[in-house]
Design an enzyme around this catalytic site. Structure first.
Site, PDB file in Angstrom:
ATOM      1  N   ASP A   1       0.870  -1.171   0.000  1.00  0.00           N
ATOM      2  CA  ASP A   1       0.000   0.000   0.000  1.00  0.00           C
ATOM      3  C   ASP A   1       0.908   1.223   0.000  1.00  0.00           C
ATOM      4  O   ASP A   1       1.404   1.646   1.047  1.00  0.00           O
ATOM      5  CB  ASP A   1      -0.899  -0.028   1.242  1.00  0.00           C
ATOM      6  CG  ASP A   1      -1.697   1.264   1.428  1.00  0.00           C
ATOM      7  OD1 ASP A   1      -1.771   2.052   0.464  1.00  0.00           O
ATOM      8  OD2 ASP A   1      -2.230   1.467   2.537  1.00  0.00           O
TER       9      ASP A   1
ATOM     10  N   ASP B   1     -10.390  -3.239  -1.813  1.00  0.00           N
ATOM     11  CA  ASP B   1      -9.269  -2.325  -1.665  1.00  0.00           C
ATOM     12  C   ASP B   1      -8.423  -2.769  -0.469  1.00  0.00           C
ATOM     13  O   ASP B   1      -8.795  -3.676   0.284  1.00  0.00           O
ATOM     14  CB  ASP B   1      -9.832  -0.914  -1.455  1.00  0.00           C
ATOM     15  CG  ASP B   1      -8.780   0.181  -1.621  1.00  0.00           C
ATOM     16  OD1 ASP B   1      -7.646  -0.129  -2.024  1.00  0.00           O
ATOM     17  OD2 ASP B   1      -9.123   1.344  -1.354  1.00  0.00           O
TER      18      ASP B   1
ATOM     19  N   GLU C   1      -3.276  -5.524   0.007  1.00  0.00           N
ATOM     20  CA  GLU C   1      -1.870  -5.871  -0.283  1.00  0.00           C
ATOM     21  C   GLU C   1      -1.259  -6.865   0.714  1.00  0.00           C
ATOM     22  O   GLU C   1      -0.271  -7.504   0.336  1.00  0.00           O
ATOM     23  CB  GLU C   1      -1.009  -4.593  -0.299  1.00  0.00           C
ATOM     24  CG  GLU C   1      -1.303  -3.695  -1.482  1.00  0.00           C
ATOM     25  CD  GLU C   1      -2.625  -2.960  -1.369  1.00  0.00           C
ATOM     26  OE1 GLU C   1      -3.256  -2.688  -2.407  1.00  0.00           O
ATOM     27  OE2 GLU C   1      -3.054  -2.690  -0.219  1.00  0.00           O
TER      28      GLU C   1
ATOM     29  N   ARG D   1      -7.445  -3.781  -5.955  1.00  0.00           N
ATOM     30  CA  ARG D   1      -6.225  -2.976  -5.990  1.00  0.00           C
ATOM     31  C   ARG D   1      -4.992  -3.859  -6.034  1.00  0.00           C
ATOM     32  O   ARG D   1      -4.081  -3.640  -6.820  1.00  0.00           O
ATOM     33  CB  ARG D   1      -6.157  -2.026  -4.802  1.00  0.00           C
ATOM     34  CG  ARG D   1      -5.015  -1.012  -4.943  1.00  0.00           C
ATOM     35  CD  ARG D   1      -5.066   0.096  -3.923  1.00  0.00           C
ATOM     36  NE  ARG D   1      -4.657  -0.334  -2.597  1.00  0.00           N
ATOM     37  CZ  ARG D   1      -4.521   0.489  -1.559  1.00  0.00           C
ATOM     38  NH1 ARG D   1      -4.798   1.781  -1.696  1.00  0.00           N
ATOM     39  NH2 ARG D   1      -4.141   0.027  -0.376  1.00  0.00           N
TER      40      ARG D   1
ATOM     41  N   ASP E   1      -0.942 -53.375 -61.482  1.00  0.00           N
ATOM     42  CA  ASP E   1      -1.283 -52.431 -62.554  1.00  0.00           C
ATOM     43  C   ASP E   1      -2.730 -52.676 -62.969  1.00  0.00           C
ATOM     44  O   ASP E   1      -3.373 -53.651 -62.536  1.00  0.00           O
ATOM     45  CB  ASP E   1      -0.315 -52.663 -63.727  1.00  0.00           C
ATOM     46  CG  ASP E   1      -0.352 -51.544 -64.763  1.00  0.00           C
ATOM     47  OD1 ASP E   1      -1.034 -50.522 -64.534  1.00  0.00           O
ATOM     48  OD2 ASP E   1       0.310 -51.698 -65.802  1.00  0.00           O
TER      49      ASP E   1
ATOM     50  N   GLU F   1      -7.771 -49.905 -61.931  1.00  0.00           N
ATOM     51  CA  GLU F   1      -8.713 -48.789 -61.736  1.00  0.00           C
ATOM     52  C   GLU F   1     -10.160 -49.241 -61.483  1.00  0.00           C
ATOM     53  O   GLU F   1     -10.883 -48.455 -60.858  1.00  0.00           O
ATOM     54  CB  GLU F   1      -8.661 -47.857 -62.947  1.00  0.00           C
ATOM     55  CG  GLU F   1      -7.384 -47.064 -63.062  1.00  0.00           C
ATOM     56  CD  GLU F   1      -6.176 -47.914 -63.479  1.00  0.00           C
ATOM     57  OE1 GLU F   1      -5.057 -47.600 -63.059  1.00  0.00           O
ATOM     58  OE2 GLU F   1      -6.373 -48.906 -64.209  1.00  0.00           O
TER      59      GLU F   1
ATOM     60  N   ASP G   1       1.509 -43.971 -67.298  1.00  0.00           N
ATOM     61  CA  ASP G   1       2.056 -44.201 -68.645  1.00  0.00           C
ATOM     62  C   ASP G   1       2.268 -42.867 -69.346  1.00  0.00           C
ATOM     63  O   ASP G   1       1.476 -42.444 -70.213  1.00  0.00           O
ATOM     64  CB  ASP G   1       1.113 -45.105 -69.433  1.00  0.00           C
ATOM     65  CG  ASP G   1       0.966 -46.475 -68.776  1.00  0.00           C
ATOM     66  OD1 ASP G   1       1.843 -46.842 -67.971  1.00  0.00           O
ATOM     67  OD2 ASP G   1      -0.029 -47.170 -69.059  1.00  0.00           O
TER      68      ASP G   1
END
Length: 1746
Positions: A250, A491, A494, A574, A1385, A1388, A1492
């Site tokens: 303080d 307040d 401290e 404070r 190969d 797909e 390819d």
């Protein structure tokens, strides 16, 4: 010290890791002693590291307390106490005439020395083991923390409420950032990325005594901010030997160096103009002092506790604050009303005087929300009472204020009087507290400590005691029931005491009189507070004194929650400690009415911004003394921009509320003016507090946080910012009307005149009624019409101020809730807007709409600053309920009721845009065209067809812009919304005001379910499906955590949902960048057509495949890419072999994210310049996964963590490989092998294509290749490896073909559904009919028709198919020929007929020709083109029957794992599988070649793009057919391709049938020699490449790496695809064009690499022209890296026997690092060595991990 020695057993601890150091401090005549270093086990995903020990010795140690006071800047040594004889301490004495420099200092050999490190780990040994691990918060490694404490004797540690909840997740070896030095013992903290030393404690010795702890560290910069609480006259610290005590007190903030109310051992250091910064926090609550000195360096001296350090790394100062607040707790959002202006004073004298003050300020129309009463309202200043004479009506005072929309706040102090109330009435609060044993006690732990404060004799609550907390909460509840109020001010905490320690004084002991007292005020520990030996629940007051206010805040928070429940209320304290900002605000204490204190308030506010307490301000006009009118007027102006804006003064001085200066005074007028501006901008200020609460941003902000690259901002502390955008320049001196203000490099608009400034010191004319107020270009500030209270202003219309930047862009946010309820953010009960202006279009995007304001608020006014002189808006027309389009004019002098333009300012009035809804406002119509989403992506669009779909038709002059587009609200609307901590669930329904999507065969689905899951901090999923009908979902397993991430603070992202039209927004929290926003029109979910669009974060997008791209970065100019697996050689916009619906987006900030759409149906994606992206798929559901990086490399790591880490290929598979389609017999292969050996060209793998098969039948050896098995055996015996090809299609026209017969018996082939016949779906591929001679001169279609046999396709989803396939491979290996890898190969799957033999697919033709056909190659032929019929049936492993339509793109994926499993089982080795068709997660089992390709020059650079894309896709083992598959290769092209291909991870030369040979020995000696040279380099670097493959396998890192992954900060790299990296360190810059002798390459810090001769290139980040003769490829090693290598041989079996070496390329700072992985190269479960390598200051660190 005692006569023998002081034994201090200390513990150096890192959270997540623990390291024990036994330090014994001997007298100077003693010798070294042994000290153990022990690692405990570490809870982390990483390997537990080794146990170790260290021997320490102590030099120059003497009797007495070891104390250090300061640093000698010249000698880098430390001063000892001047009052003790220097020589008695074994220190050095050297008087100097330089001020402040100490004369007594430590010798260079003072301190501890680490002698040896031993590692008893049985798995290995290291020279310098990594005993520490860097612990990270969030995902980025931003914080390191370590403790030094006493391991034998428990010492006090701060019991922090928030820090103790923070968990540690160590993720990175701490050696990247922390080094432990041997002599002297110390810690060196470095910035990981550039190795810059930030915090070096080897600068001076560590001292650790019972009541004196000292640690010093050298810092990299003088730019030091923070440390508190004090009055710092400047924000940037003076480092000229300044010492600052820290101990709550303080005291008056009068400009001295003494300690004040708070305790903040935290500072921020700005390293340089890069913005990189770091913060240092010492978590210690004992009395201390901090000395700053010119080195620059910092010294901490504390007299208790432990050394508990946290170091925060930030790319910017703001980021450091964010990290600090994440640790201590982010600030509370104060209630909205608390941002209003406030009045208070100590001792009004009576309530009637308070009311007079209220009334006179109301009468002048002052904006004013809150009235306070100080302790004078109490009876004799006693807590929980009120003066029933002078304040007799106080219980109804709050009602009086509430009638006018105002609030009431009262004060409480901690000290409780022991005396009775007036009339000898018992003081219940004291009596109840005594009964609860709530008070701090004397040292005996029993007797209540008694002191004196305002009410006289008092006791002091012990808020660390639960009994006290319960008492405090109860007393406050009682008070509230008697005296209603709205918030609490605490307040004197401290804690303040008017007696020295107690009314008895304090005992003489080491707590009250410690051996060393820091330079605190009065040099007495208990001055104006309690005795240090007082007892509290947390410990001695000596240890917890500075925590008194903090503990009171925690107790008061509980009291406020009890009283106010769901209301947020306000607390103001404070005394404070790091973490109070989570609950409370703070004011700067009892200042004075003087011109110094008005100045010093700005550094104070800026510091509390650093400390995590943004609700901060000073007492306006000063607390003590009378304030002059001029001072108070200027203070009211600047105070209007304090976050906590309160005018407060002390008893005995003149009133200083504004109205007290006279209703017609200039002070009242200017106060009203600037408070009205404050109230106008409260939505912006409130949003800043939301950002502080959610992200840790500062509210009041120093200029250096925004303009850190401008050194002129580093010391600016007479100006400040609100957030990023509002600059306040006050007048702070008397008699002044001109002020020098600094305007950094940006556009700045005067708030009142709207005129601009930039990057200059400007002399502002600020007459008596003016303050400097400027808006930064690029800002969008939300506003609201002001009123005299926030209660009334919150009823008024809202608006926006848009301040355009140099690019005519701007951004902003708005947070809005009810202003008073608790946890609105956490509960989602708020509105959040993201605002942006781009291309003259304002987007007002609602990202959260969890609150509906009861006042039906509207945005009425939008003001745009900085418009150019061309055209502006004339008016607005609604083209939908939520989209405003403004029409253009050719003049700027038009005035309308809703719009006017003046001084380049556009004002739009009377808009009535509802708060909580999204809008777009435009003042230039051309920009809108690029927002259009194509409603008719099919060909032949016309107006009639467009409008049939409910869409808009409008011709555009802009190229490629669709003329048919969706209305803004076309899509779905939110029906139900539910949010949890781990995600969001939403039900949405279609906006039926529009027609169906225009595809009658694909009916729209009106009701959908949306689920958003927060899987991890860096990954989320959002899934949209039909909850009423089961639809196909991709059966690819992904790795997601079983427990989602429920902690919002750990998530890098924020997700919100817009209601109409429905959309999902994903925002990166760290930057505010929106990285996904699907609230675009045109969302369609029909049975066979699904479409969704999203805005992108930038124009930098990478990925999507598989197709040939001409650049790595996508061109966003209306390009559409189809995805459907197909036997299609690479070609522009031709869908190829694999499907990867994954992209990486690079945000303008340099952050990166990735998005996967887990959907396996045919699809396409369209980019447009908005930038935006539209997905269209013809089945399944929408199942998106997003990873947040934030670096490009981390995106890949997170993505592969999701889909599966890449396989680790066998070491030999990294060798060079040869193949061709068209070997006539095994002799050709043998001759090739012989020639390659003779030429000495490194070569590891030989292939056989389908030629080795009889009539292309799998598993059958052709008669021309009967010698192949023996040849393979011989080659393998000489260290070679062999791979043969397998296609999936199995001939069905054989009379004795076990593979087919067993397949039929085991039911492995794809068939028609039972309802269509249940037979095999026949196709045709390579196998020929028996007994035919193929005439290859015939056209292809004829050959297929007359020669190719019927082929069946295995259904690899079925478990019996995998078993059948496995057995066939095993039989071939056992009975026919050995092999080491497999090449699959045509999967797909490819067929040479369309759909089935005969071309007629059974069943519904809609699957072959769906209502929407993506732009696929030969799409006019239907989806069946060159593959199976879509009606074919496949059976998943769980027995579910699915259409090939849904799983076509998964065929290659389903083929790969059974092949990999068979290879491992049959060979017993790791080997490699190479597949042509891939899907996300294929990389777990196989590599891939790019198909390819053609022998053309363009294929060289396109192969780099392809490899980089497959790096993104998680398939690092990839490469193109070197020299091309189709067509004849050219000599120069093939040689350049050999050079490039030598750095493909999968390095294979392969060409097609009918073309000349192109292998290295097929040309001439020059070609063979050049090939040998470049392959020798490859083989030399194979240990490095293999290590990269290991890191890809374990961490998901890329191998072939785009430059942008390593140099993200350089945007030039974002579009580079003609160079690439191996990992982080090897740059490959090939010649890619014909007749090329030089190339352009971008270089950073690389060394030439050619035949192992290296030299620094000498440039950084520049384009270079490099010589590239035909025999050479440009290779460069990056500075700062270490590459393992090995002497090459003709194959890897031989090279692996050779010595290993390291290439060390030093960085500019002389350091380098690398790693090395080694195992047997092919074991399935291998033992291995992993060796990070580090070179710093010529010291090697080799770290083994086994």
């Amino acid at each position: 010290m005692r006569d023998s020695f002081l034994s201090v057993r200390t513990l150096l601890r890192l959270r997540g890791w623990t390291v024990f150091l036994n330090l014994e401090h001997h007298r100077s005549d003693k010798k070294s002693i042994s000290i153990d270093l022990v690692n405990t086990s570490i809870e982390t995903d990483h390997t537990d590291y080794a146990t170790s020990s260290i021997d320490f010795s102590c030099k120059a140690c003497t009797t007495g307390t070891m104390v250090v006071v300061a640093v000698n800047n010249d000698k880098k040594d430390f001063n000892l106490f001047p009052q003790l004889t220097c020589e008695q301490r074994g220190c050095c004495w050297s008087p100097l005439d330089t001020p402040n420099v100490p004369w007594c200092f430590f010798s260079s050999n003072h301190g501890y020395t680490a002698h040896s490190v031993k590692n008893p780990n049985p798995h290995g040994k290291s020279v310098f083991p990594p005993p520490f691990l860097l612990s990270c918060f969030h995902t980025r490694c931003r914080i390191i923390f370590f403790q030094i404490f006493d391991a034998q004797q428990k010492r006090f540690e701060v019991p922090h409420e928030h820090i103790n909840t923070v968990t540690s997740n160590p993720s990175t070896p701490i050696s990247d950032a922390l080094e432990i030095t041997n002599e002297p013992f110390g810690l060196i903290v470095r910035r990981k990325e550039n190795k810059k030393v930030l915090f070096d404690t080897t600068f001076a010795p560590l001292v650790f005594a019972d009541q004196f702890l000292q640690l010093s560290a050298k810092l990299p910069s003088h730019n030091i901010y923070g440390l508190g609480e004090h009055v710092h006259q400047n924000y940037r610290h003076d480092t000229n030997w300044r010492t600052w005590p820290i101990f709550t007190r303080d005291a008056f903030p009068n400009g001295g160096t003494h300690n004040l109310y708070g305790h903040y051992p935290f500072f921020l250091c700005l390293e340089d103009n890069s913005g990189k910064s770091f913060g240092v926090f010492l978590l210690n609550s004992n009395a201390m002092e901090v000395t700053l000195q010119p080195a620059p360096a910092v010294t901490y001296r504390t007299i208790g506790g432990i050394l508990d350090f946290f170091i925060f790394f930030g790319e910017t100062p703001e980021q450091v604050v964010q990290e600090f607040e994440a640790l201590i707790g982010r600030p509370v959002i104060p209630p909205y009303w608390s941002l209003g202006f406030q009045l208070s004073r100590w001792n009004y004298g009576s309530l009637s005087e308070v009311k007079k003050t209220v009334e006179r300020n109301r009468a002048v129309g002052l904006p004013y929300d809150i009235q306070y009463t100080d302790i004078d309202y109490m009876e004799e200043k006693k807590d929980f009472t009120y003066d029933k004479v002078n304040f007799k009506d106080l219980p109804t005072f709050a009602d009086y204020l509430h009638e006018k929309g105002q609030k009431y706040i009262l004060i409480l102090d901690p000290a409780i009087a022991t005396s009775k109330l007036i009339g000898d009435v018992a003081y219940g609060s004291y009596d109840r507290g005594t009964a609860k044993n709530a008070w701090v006690t004397e040292s005996d732990g029993k007797t209540h400590l008694v002191g004196e404060v305002w009410p006289g004799e008092t006791v002091f609550p012990d808020y660390t005691s639960q009994n006290c907390i319960d008492w405090w909460v109860d007393e406050y509840d009682r008070l509230y029931k008697e005296v209603k109020h709205d918030a609490l001010w605490i307040d004197m905490n401290e804690v303040a005491n008017f007696k020295q320690g107690s009314n008895k004084g304090c005992s003489v002991n080491k707590l009250n009189y410690p051996p060393y007292t820091p330079r605190i005020l009065d040099d007495l520990m208990y001055s104006k507070t309690l005795c240090m030996d007082a007892k509290q629940a947390w410990g001695n007051h000596y240890d917890v004194h500075s925590l008194y206010g903090y503990s009171m805040v925690l107790a008061t928070e509980q009291a406020l929650q009890r009283v106010f429940g769901g209301n947020r209320t306000l607390m103001l304290t404070r005394s404070s400690f790091p973490g109070v900002g989570k609950y409370s605000g703070h004011w700067l204490g009892d200042n004075g009415a003087n011109w110094n204190d008005i100045k010093w308030a700005i550094p104070g506010m800026l510091e509390f911004g650093l400390f995590g307490v943004p609700y901060i301000g000073a007492d306006i006009c000063g607390f003590f003394d009378d304030s002059s009118e001029e001072l108070c007027r200027r203070w009211m102006q600047v105070g209007a921009f304090y976050p906590f804006s309160r005018n407060h003064n002390a008893e005995g001085y003149k009133p200083q509320d504004p109205a007290s200066y006279g209703a017609s005074s200039l002070l009242v007028a200017t106060s009203k003016h600037y408070l009205s501006i404050r109230y106008t901008l409260l939505p912006y200020l409130y949003t800043l507090f939301y950002k502080a609460h959610t992200s840790g941003d500062t509210v009041v902000r120093p200029l250096l946080h925004e303009f850190y690259s401008d050194s002129d901002t580093w010391a600016v502390d007479r100006q400040f910012l609100w957030g990023k955008y509002l600059l306040i320049t006050p007048v702070l001196d008397p008699g002044v009307d001109r002020v020098q203000g600094y305007f950094p490099d940006a556009v700045w608009y005067d708030y009142e005149t709207r005129l601009g400034q930039r990057k200059t010191h400007v002399e502002l004319f600020l007459p008596a009624d003016k303050l400097g107020l400027h808006i930064r270009g690029g800002a969008i500030l939300p506003t609201q019409e002001p009123d005299v209270t926030t209660t009334h202003s919150r009823l008024r219309p809202m608006g926006l101020i848009i301040a355009l930047d140099d690019n005519n862009q701007a951004t902003g946010e708005l947070f809005w809730d009810d202003g008073d309820s608790r946890a609105t953010v956490e509960n989602g009960k708020y509105i959040h807007y993201d605002f942006s202006v781009v291309d003259n279009v304002l987007a007002m995007d609602v990202t959260n709409a969890g609150y509906s304001d009861p006042n039906n608020l509207k945005f009425e006014t939008i003001t745009v600053l900085g418009l150019g002189p061309s055209c502006v808006s004339k008016g607005c027309r609604n083209i939908s309920s939520q989209f405003l389009v403004c029409l253009s004019l050719t003049k700027c002098d038009c005035f309308f009721s809703f719009l006017f333009v003046l001084n380049k300012v556009l004002t739009l009035n009377d808009l009535s845009l509802t708060l909580g809804e999204s809008y777009k406002v435009q003042w230039d119509s051309e920009a809108l065209d690029y927002q259009r989403v194509d409603c008719h992506p099919e060909e032949n669009s016309n107006e009639a067809e467009c409008k049939k779909r409910g869409c808009l038709w409008e011709v555009s002059a802009a190229e490629n812009v669709p003329w048919c587009f969706y209305p803004e609200d076309y899509g779905y609307n939110v029906l139900n919304y539910a949010e949890t901590a781990t995600g969001i669930r939403v039900d949405i329904n279609r906006n039926t005001r529009y027609r169906s999507s225009g595809r009658p065969d694909s009916p729209d689905i009106d009701n959908l379910r949306v689920e958003i899951n927060y899987h991890t901090g860096d990954m989320l999923q959002f899934k949209i499906w039909d909850p009423s009908t089961e639809r196909f979902e991709v059966p690819v397993p992904l790795t997601v955590p079983s427990t989602p991430e429920s902690d919002e603070d750990k998530r890098l992202y924020k997700v919100s949902v817009t209601e109409s039209p429905f959309g999902i927004q994903v925002v990166r929290k760290s930057t505010g960048t929106t990285i996904w926003d699907s609230s675009m029109p045109g969302f369609i979910f029909s049975n066979m057509f699904i479409q969704i669009s999203t805005k992108l974060s930038s124009k930098f997008v990478y990925g999507f495949g598989e197709t040939e791209h001409t650049s790595f970065k996508h061109d966003l100019d209306y390009h559409t890419w189809g995805m459907f697996a197909k036997d299609q050689p690479p070609g522009y916009k031709m869908n190829c072999y694999g499907v990867h619906p994954f992209y990486m987006g690079l945000e303008n900030t340099g952050d990166a994210h990735g998005v996967l759409l887990l959907n396996s149906n045919a699809m396409d994606v369209t980019f447009q310049p908005t930038p935006s992206l539209t997905y269209r798929t013809i089945g399944g559901i929408l199942d998106f996964y997003m990873v947040l990086g934030p670096t490009p490399e981390m995106v890949v790591q997170e993505y592969t963590s999701l889909v599966g880490r890449p396989v680790l290929p066998a070491y030999w598979s990294l060798g060079f490989q040869l193949c061709r389609y068209g070997y006539a017999n095994d002799s050709e292969i043998e001759n090739l092998y012989t020639d390659m050996k003779k030429a000495g060209i490194p070569y590891d793998v030989q292939y056989a294509d389908i030629d080795y098969m009889e009539r292309q039948l799998d598993f059958v050896l052709d008669s021309e290749f009967q010698g192949l098995p023996a040849l393979v055996d011989r080659m393998r015996a000489e260290g070679m490896r062999f791979i043969f090809i397998l296609d999936p299609a199995i001939s069905g026209n054989e009379t004795n073909y076990p593979a087919f017969e067993k397949g039929v018996a085991q039911d492995v082939f794809i068939k028609w559904p039972k309802e269509l016949g249940d037979g095999i779906v026949w196709g045709k591929v390579w196998p020929d009919f028996p007994n035919v001679t193929v005439d290859e001169d015939l056209d292809w279609e004829t050959q297929v028709q007359i020669y190719r046999s019927y082929a069946a396709f295995p259904d690899f989803f079925r478990s019996q198919t995998a078993a059948w396939w496995h057995q066939e491979i095993k039989d071939f290996y056992t009975n026919v020929m050995k092999f080491d890898g497999l090449w699959i190969d045509m999967n797909e799957p490819a067929s040479f007929v369309h759909g089935t033999v005969g071309g007629t697919c059974l069943g519904e033709n809609l699957l072959e020709f769906p209502p929407y056909m993506p732009p696929l190659e030969s799409k006019h032929e239907g989806l069946k083109h060159k593959t199976l019929c879509m009606n074919s049936e496949q059976i998943l492993s769980d027995g579910k029957r699915v259409k090939h339509y849904d799983v076509h793109n998964l065929y290659g994926w389903s083929h790969t794992k059974p092949t990999y499993d068979a290879l491992l089982d049959v060979t017993g080795k790791r080997g490699i599988v190479v597949t042509r068709s891939t899907y996300p997660s294929s990389g777990k089992w196989a590599g891939h070649w790019l198909g390819d390709n053609y022998a053309t020059w363009d294929q060289l650079y396109k192969s780099i793009i392809g490899m980089m894309e497959f790096s993104l896709f998680g398939i690092p083992y990839t490469g193109a057919d070197i020299c091309g598959f189709f067509n004849k290769a050219d000599y120069e092209m093939c040689l350049r391709w050999m050079q490039l291909g030598a750095f493909y991870p999968y390095s294979r030369n392969h060409n097609g049938k009918g073309n000349p040979r192109q292998d290295p020995v097929a040309w001439d000696d020059r070609f063979a020699t050049a090939s040998k040279d470049v392959l020798n380099i490859r083989y030399t670097l194979l240990p490095y490449l293999y290590t990269l493959m290991f890191e890809a396998h374990t961490q998901g890192s890329t191998v072939v790496r785009p430059l942008l992954h390593e140099f993200t900060n350089d945007k030039t790299t974002w579009d580079i695809h003609r160079q690439f990296l191996w990992g982080p360190a090897l740059l490959i810059s090939p010649a890619l064009d014909a007749v090329c002798s030089t190339i352009q390459m971008l270089d950073f810090f690389f060394y030439y690499f050619f035949k192992h001769l290296t030299q620094d290139v000498g440039v950084r980040g520049k384009w270079l022209t490099m010589q590239t003769p035909l025999e050479r490829i440009n290779l460069h090693v990056r500075g700062g890296y270490i590459l393992p290598w090995q002497k090459p041989e003709s194959n890897t079996k031989l090279s692996r026997k050779n010595p290993l070496g390291l290439i060390v390329a030093l960085s500019d700072s002389g350091t380098a690092e690398g790693s090395f992985f080694w195992d047997d190269g092919e074991g399935i479960v291998s033992f291995y060595i992993f060796l990070p390598i580090l070179l710093i200051a010529q010291i090697w660190s080799l770290k083994f991990f086994c």
